[in-house]
Design an enzyme around this catalytic site. Sequence first.
Site, PDB file in Angstrom:
ATOM      1  N   GLY A  82     -16.409 -44.638  82.025  1.00 31.03           N
ATOM      2  CA  GLY A  82     -15.705 -46.058  82.301  1.00 31.03           C
ATOM      3  C   GLY A  82     -16.690 -47.314  81.582  1.00 31.03           C
ATOM      4  O   GLY A  82     -18.089 -47.094  82.079  1.00 31.03           O
ATOM      5  N   SER A  98     -13.949 -40.915  86.766  1.00 35.49           N
ATOM      6  CA  SER A  98     -15.173 -41.259  87.581  1.00 35.49           C
ATOM      7  C   SER A  98     -16.446 -40.823  87.757  1.00 35.49           C
ATOM      8  O   SER A  98     -16.920 -39.710  89.016  1.00 35.49           O
ATOM      9  CB  SER A  98     -14.604 -42.384  88.982  1.00 35.49           C
ATOM     10  OG  SER A  98     -14.137 -42.791  88.901  1.00 35.49           O
ATOM     11  N   GLU A 125     -25.830 -46.651  77.110  1.00 37.27           N
ATOM     12  CA  GLU A 125     -26.908 -46.219  77.506  1.00 37.27           C
ATOM     13  C   GLU A 125     -26.132 -44.577  78.108  1.00 37.27           C
ATOM     14  O   GLU A 125     -26.897 -43.281  77.504  1.00 37.27           O
ATOM     15  CB  GLU A 125     -26.984 -47.175  79.243  1.00 37.27           C
ATOM     16  CG  GLU A 125     -27.651 -46.141  79.887  1.00 37.27           C
ATOM     17  CD  GLU A 125     -27.903 -47.476  81.302  1.00 37.27           C
ATOM     18  OE1 GLU A 125     -27.853 -47.952  81.256  1.00 37.27           O
ATOM     19  OE2 GLU A 125     -28.516 -46.736  82.315  1.00 37.27           O
ATOM     20  N   ASP A 143      -9.232 -42.476  76.940  1.00 41.64           N
ATOM     21  CA  ASP A 143      -8.050 -42.594  78.130  1.00 41.64           C
ATOM     22  C   ASP A 143      -7.975 -43.235  78.329  1.00 41.64           C
ATOM     23  O   ASP A 143      -8.239 -44.316  78.983  1.00 41.64           O
ATOM     24  CB  ASP A 143      -8.620 -41.432  79.220  1.00 41.64           C
ATOM     25  CG  ASP A 143      -7.771 -40.550  80.163  1.00 41.64           C
ATOM     26  OD1 ASP A 143      -7.204 -39.521  80.064  1.00 41.64           O
ATOM     27  OD2 ASP A 143      -7.864 -41.408  80.672  1.00 41.64           O
ATOM     28  N   TYR A 151      -2.089 -48.448  83.683  1.00 40.69           N
ATOM     29  CA  TYR A 151      -3.456 -49.395  84.094  1.00 40.69           C
ATOM     30  C   TYR A 151      -3.136 -50.865  83.326  1.00 40.69           C
ATOM     31  O   TYR A 151      -2.005 -51.172  82.603  1.00 40.69           O
ATOM     32  CB  TYR A 151      -3.948 -49.119  82.951  1.00 40.69           C
ATOM     33  CG  TYR A 151      -4.560 -47.431  83.762  1.00 40.69           C
ATOM     34  CD1 TYR A 151      -4.291 -46.902  84.696  1.00 40.69           C
ATOM     35  CD2 TYR A 151      -5.738 -46.775  82.488  1.00 40.69           C
ATOM     36  CE1 TYR A 151      -4.757 -45.959  85.009  1.00 40.69           C
ATOM     37  CE2 TYR A 151      -6.201 -45.007  82.921  1.00 40.69           C
ATOM     38  CZ  TYR A 151      -5.583 -45.189  84.322  1.00 40.69           C
ATOM     39  OH  TYR A 151      -6.654 -43.642  84.029  1.00 40.69           O
ATOM     40  N   ARG A 188     -18.384 -53.845  89.510  1.00 38.59           N
ATOM     41  CA  ARG A 188     -16.823 -53.627  89.892  1.00 38.59           C
ATOM     42  C   ARG A 188     -16.723 -53.879  91.174  1.00 38.59           C
ATOM     43  O   ARG A 188     -15.673 -54.538  91.576  1.00 38.59           O
ATOM     44  CB  ARG A 188     -16.486 -52.169  89.473  1.00 38.59           C
ATOM     45  CG  ARG A 188     -15.444 -51.830  89.653  1.00 38.59           C
ATOM     46  CD  ARG A 188     -15.049 -50.555  89.717  1.00 38.59           C
ATOM     47  NE  ARG A 188     -14.682 -49.942  88.219  1.00 38.59           N
ATOM     48  CZ  ARG A 188     -13.977 -49.024  87.405  1.00 38.59           C
ATOM     49  NH1 ARG A 188     -13.966 -48.048  88.343  1.00 38.59           N
ATOM     50  NH2 ARG A 188     -14.454 -48.716  86.198  1.00 38.59           N
ATOM     51  N   GLN A 246      -6.946 -33.754  85.011  1.00 35.07           N
ATOM     52  CA  GLN A 246      -8.011 -34.518  85.404  1.00 35.07           C
ATOM     53  C   GLN A 246      -7.829 -35.332  86.373  1.00 35.07           C
ATOM     54  O   GLN A 246      -7.549 -35.872  87.219  1.00 35.07           O
ATOM     55  CB  GLN A 246      -7.223 -36.242  84.141  1.00 35.07           C
ATOM     56  CG  GLN A 246      -8.063 -36.898  84.853  1.00 35.07           C
ATOM     57  CD  GLN A 246      -7.725 -37.946  83.600  1.00 35.07           C
ATOM     58  OE1 GLN A 246      -7.372 -38.947  83.688  1.00 35.07           O
ATOM     59  NE2 GLN A 246      -7.273 -38.194  81.935  1.00 35.07           N
ATOM     60  N   GLN A 263     -23.142 -50.439  78.302  1.00 36.59           N
ATOM     61  CA  GLN A 263     -23.312 -49.558  78.909  1.00 36.59           C
ATOM     62  C   GLN A 263     -23.365 -48.394  77.986  1.00 36.59           C
ATOM     63  O   GLN A 263     -23.021 -46.968  78.444  1.00 36.59           O
ATOM     64  CB  GLN A 263     -22.344 -49.559  80.143  1.00 36.59           C
ATOM     65  CG  GLN A 263     -22.500 -50.896  81.455  1.00 36.59           C
ATOM     66  CD  GLN A 263     -21.008 -51.252  81.938  1.00 36.59           C
ATOM     67  OE1 GLN A 263     -20.370 -50.989  81.488  1.00 36.59           O
ATOM     68  NE2 GLN A 263     -21.751 -52.349  83.553  1.00 36.59           N
TER      69      GLN A 263
HETATM   70  P1  NDP Z   1     -17.445 -44.479  85.879  1.00 40.64           P
HETATM   71  O1  NDP Z   1     -17.968 -44.086  87.630  1.00 40.64           O
HETATM   72  O2  NDP Z   1     -17.591 -44.245  84.186  1.00 40.64           O
HETATM   73  O3  NDP Z   1     -17.229 -45.793  86.393  1.00 40.64           O
HETATM   74  C1  NDP Z   1     -17.430 -46.829  85.384  1.00 40.64           C
HETATM   75  C2  NDP Z   1     -17.414 -47.973  85.791  1.00 40.64           C
HETATM   76  O4  NDP Z   1     -19.834 -48.020  85.768  1.00 40.64           O
HETATM   77  C3  NDP Z   1     -17.749 -49.046  84.734  1.00 40.64           C
HETATM   78  O5  NDP Z   1     -16.293 -49.925  84.125  1.00 40.64           O
HETATM   79  C4  NDP Z   1     -18.808 -50.260  85.237  1.00 40.64           C
HETATM   80  O6  NDP Z   1     -18.424 -51.165  85.841  1.00 40.64           O
HETATM   81  C5  NDP Z   1     -19.677 -49.164  85.416  1.00 40.64           C
HETATM   82  N1  NDP Z   1     -21.130 -48.405  84.892  1.00 40.64           N
HETATM   83  C6  NDP Z   1     -20.443 -47.789  83.448  1.00 40.64           C
HETATM   84  N2  NDP Z   1     -21.587 -47.458  82.589  1.00 40.64           N
HETATM   85  C7  NDP Z   1     -23.147 -48.268  83.510  1.00 40.64           C
HETATM   86  C8  NDP Z   1     -23.924 -48.200  83.294  1.00 40.64           C
HETATM   87  N3  NDP Z   1     -24.335 -48.122  82.475  1.00 40.64           N
HETATM   88  N4  NDP Z   1     -24.591 -48.826  84.296  1.00 40.64           N
HETATM   89  C9  NDP Z   1     -24.819 -49.915  85.646  1.00 40.64           C
HETATM   90  N5  NDP Z   1     -22.947 -49.669  85.828  1.00 40.64           N
HETATM   91  C10 NDP Z   1     -22.105 -49.192  84.039  1.00 40.64           C
HETATM   92  O7  NDP Z   1     -15.121 -44.289  85.712  1.00 40.64           O
HETATM   93  P2  NDP Z   1     -14.512 -44.587  86.233  1.00 40.64           P
HETATM   94  O8  NDP Z   1     -14.201 -45.117  87.654  1.00 40.64           O
HETATM   95  O9  NDP Z   1     -14.310 -46.712  85.288  1.00 40.64           O
HETATM   96  O10 NDP Z   1     -12.936 -44.091  85.468  1.00 40.64           O
HETATM   97  C11 NDP Z   1     -13.180 -43.754  83.870  1.00 40.64           C
HETATM   98  C12 NDP Z   1     -12.125 -43.141  83.372  1.00 40.64           C
HETATM   99  O11 NDP Z   1     -11.180 -42.052  84.418  1.00 40.64           O
HETATM  100  C13 NDP Z   1     -10.875 -44.743  83.383  1.00 40.64           C
HETATM  101  O12 NDP Z   1     -11.392 -45.411  82.351  1.00 40.64           O
HETATM  102  C14 NDP Z   1      -9.225 -43.687  83.712  1.00 40.64           C
HETATM  103  O13 NDP Z   1      -9.389 -43.840  82.318  1.00 40.64           O
HETATM  104  C15 NDP Z   1     -10.244 -42.181  84.423  1.00 40.64           C
HETATM  105  N6  NDP Z   1      -9.330 -42.233  85.215  1.00 40.64           N
HETATM  106  C16 NDP Z   1      -8.179 -41.522  85.464  1.00 40.64           C
HETATM  107  C17 NDP Z   1      -7.539 -41.437  86.984  1.00 40.64           C
HETATM  108  C18 NDP Z   1      -7.303 -40.675  87.344  1.00 40.64           C
HETATM  109  O14 NDP Z   1      -6.002 -40.439  88.504  1.00 40.64           O
HETATM  110  N7  NDP Z   1      -6.510 -39.341  86.547  1.00 40.64           N
HETATM  111  C19 NDP Z   1      -7.880 -42.273  88.307  1.00 40.64           C
HETATM  112  C20 NDP Z   1      -9.599 -42.693  87.894  1.00 40.64           C
HETATM  113  C21 NDP Z   1      -9.648 -43.695  86.329  1.00 40.64           C
HETATM  114  P3  NDP Z   1     -19.020 -52.819  86.225  1.00 40.64           P
HETATM  115  O15 NDP Z   1     -19.703 -53.186  84.616  1.00 40.64           O
HETATM  116  O16 NDP Z   1     -17.639 -53.443  86.140  1.00 40.64           O
HETATM  117  O17 NDP Z   1     -19.155 -52.581  87.475  1.00 40.64           O
END
Ligand code: NDP
Length: 322
Positions: free
Chosen positions: A286, A207, A295, A50, A55, A229, A178, A292
């Site tokens: 993400g 998220s 896992e 996605d 972005y 993040r 979504q 990550q």
């Molecule tokens: P998540 O809640 O899955 O957060 C992902 C972040 O969490 C990662 O980038 C990383 O950040 C941290 N993370 C992931 N796995 C682990 C782990 N195993 N251990 C520790 N930290 C971890 O989702 P996102 O907020 O990234 O959103 C996911 C997707 O949803 C986006 O990429 C997008 O495609 C979509 N989205 C859509 C929206 C919409 O309006 N439609 C809005 C927002 C997102 P780090 O390592 O930097 O701490």
Amino acid sequence: MVAYRHLGSSGLRVTEITYGNWLTHGSQVEADTATQCVHTALDLGITTFDTADTYANTKAEEVLGKALAGTRRDGVEIFTKVYFPIQDKGANDSGLSRKHILRGIEGSLKRLGTDYVDLLQAHRYDDATPLEETMQAFADVVRSGKALYIGVSEWTAEQIRAGQELATQMGFRLVSNQPQYSMLWRVIEDKVVPTSEELGMGQVVWSPMAEGVLSGKYLPGQQPPAGSRATDERGGKDMIAGWMRDEVLTAVQSLRPIADEAGLTMPQLAIAWVLQNPNVSAALVGASRPQQLEENVKASGVRLDADMMAAIDQALGDVVER
Ligand code: NDP
């Protein structure tokens, strides 16, 4: 390997854990790491990706397109979106007008290096454009073969119903929504999910780990770990700020014994939790590094029993947004 689910009641099968590149590709992480993440996702059996035109101001689509180059196109499902302003931010560079949708999909295809996307999503609802115009433009995109399916993002139950009615009249269907959804953010459960179920649409939830907060790595009263993040000055820090409260972080820590008892890590518990909802077609995760994803995919196929679900509710108490 990661299990597949149907995208709503459509025939399209998507991996129930899907990799999204908001805030990471073209921004927080270097291109090499982004490519490694995409290749790791593929190796682990994730075939659904996605992204969105907005972005990293179009860079995320480019990074994903390059990372997927050489992969058999029919073996992956690519989702993108249209609505938010991109690039020059001209008067017609945003919204759901016919002009922006038809020009927008052309730009996305070019950046992604493909001649079709599997799913084009209306990133938000556009109050300033007649819904008929938007739906007619989507119908034309589907007929042209540039997007195989159409979905929406963060639409209300009423907007979903009105959109589906018009789509059906025009010979296509909305297949997905979504929304944000996690143990901490459950606002779709009341109206959006029942309406979507009735109309044959699935949720592709974003998220699911509350941007990493549900991984348990942020401890109350302590600095966030380096490289996370919450420390990312390019925008990530601002986006996650809403979750970074001691009250939330303390409640999240009380999930740890529940995860331990289930033999799961906290990220796996968070992802498994959203996948318990049968209207969820995919958890959109993400990742800023390949480990990550390694896992997180282990949450595929996990079942949480009623006692565990109740224990989670009790542990989180009032910090849940409904
Ligand atoms: P998540 O809640 O899955 O957060 C992902 C972040 O969490 C990662 O980038 C990383 O950040 C941290 N993370 C992931 N796995 C682990 C782990 N195993 N251990 C520790 N930290 C971890 O989702 P996102 O907020 O990234 O959103 C996911 C997707 O949803 C986006 O990429 C997008 O495609 C979509 N989205 C859509 C929206 C919409 O309006 N439609 C809005 C927002 C997102 P780090 O390592 O930097 O701490």
